[in-house]
Design an enzyme around this catalytic site. Sequence first.
Site, short mmCIF file in Angstrom:
data_model
loop_
_atom_site.label_atom_id
_atom_site.label_comp_id
_atom_site.label_asym_id
_atom_site.label_seq_id
_atom_site.Cartn_x
_atom_site.Cartn_y
_atom_site.Cartn_z
N ARG A 162 -53.16 40.48 -163.71
CA ARG A 162 -53.67 41.00 -164.98
C ARG A 162 -55.13 41.40 -164.81
NH1 ARG A 162 -50.96 36.11 -165.98
NH2 ARG A 162 -49.04 36.31 -167.22
N LYS A 186 -53.02 32.83 -167.40
CA LYS A 186 -52.95 32.35 -168.77
C LYS A 186 -52.79 30.83 -168.80
CE LYS A 186 -51.06 36.49 -170.99
NZ LYS A 186 -49.94 37.06 -171.79
N HIS A 257 -52.26 47.61 -166.93
CA HIS A 257 -50.97 46.92 -166.97
C HIS A 257 -49.86 47.75 -166.34
CE1 HIS A 257 -50.38 42.92 -168.48
NE2 HIS A 257 -49.17 43.21 -168.90
N ARG A 260 -49.46 46.65 -162.92
CA ARG A 260 -48.72 45.38 -162.86
C ARG A 260 -47.21 45.64 -163.00
NH1 ARG A 260 -49.21 39.77 -163.84
NH2 ARG A 260 -47.94 38.90 -165.52
N HIS A 283 -45.50 34.51 -164.58
CA HIS A 283 -44.72 34.40 -165.80
C HIS A 283 -44.23 32.97 -165.99
CE1 HIS A 283 -43.59 38.96 -165.80
NE2 HIS A 283 -44.72 38.73 -166.44
N TYR A 292 -38.09 43.58 -165.76
CA TYR A 292 -38.28 44.57 -164.70
C TYR A 292 -36.99 44.90 -163.99
CZ TYR A 292 -43.10 43.49 -165.66
OH TYR A 292 -44.30 43.32 -166.30
#
Length: 311
Positions: A162, A186, A257, A260, A283, A292
Amino acid sequence: MDHEERIRLPQELAAAAAGFERYLLAERGRSPHTVRAYRGDVDSLLLHAVTEGVTTMDGLELGLLRRWLGTQNSAGLSRSTLARRSATARSFTSWALREELLRFDPALRLKAPKRDHNLPAVLQQQQVRRLMDSLAAQAADGSPLALRDHAMVELLYATGMRVGELTGADVDDLSYERRTLTVLGKGDKERVVPYGIPAEKAVQMWLGQGRAVLAHASSGPALFLGARGGRIDQRTVRAVVGRVFAELGDTSATGPHTLRHSAATHLLDGGADLRAVQEILGHTSLSTTQLYTHVSVDRLRDGYRQAHPRA
């Protein structure tokens, strides 16, 4: 919203919003970006409540929450944004109940609209090659900013990280022997992401010939620097990526993004294991990574329709 922004929150509502923000930062460990989004959602809810004459937390009730979401829907917000705002409202009222600011939770029966499942924008592999070739050509004259931009874009695509993880990276987070970068994702979760030889070369050129020119005593350990030598910010990275996408000429992509998304899709197209891609991207849920696979299947289907005589 313009009318709402002119309204000041009553003291009790303002204190609740501030308390919820402190809770997200101190106890939940949310990133400043996430906290800003949550606080904006809560402020929007409470400002709407004021327009209905509510001045205390006990005035929050299910009908008011539904009417608030209704105004958001009428304003044209996407279903994904409405879903996020609904989730924020539930988190806020649940926290307020635990803090005894509410006698009951009015959001227990608040239903969120289903999120949009639009497939993310993805560059084709030949577009990525053209993009990187163009950046390498621009960096050939040794310009520090051109060397930086080349290294940043190579690293974003190579790792799928990110933009906030890129701007937060330090020089010591690089492992030259393993060709990996340690990033803080995150929820302050640390992970190690690999990168390839093209990114390695671009980063080495930046560190040896570009960063050394821009750095000064107060630059600190930041991997990437702005034009004045401080740690680069997300806005600058987004501007750089937006510019190189515009120069590409054949994509509507605008932000980091997309790199990514493209990295994840190309990994899966190349046969990478879904769990490995989940780990690389950071994730929490495998279902997020599975999006994806849908991108790859759609591209496969499009290719089949174009190529097969009886498609």
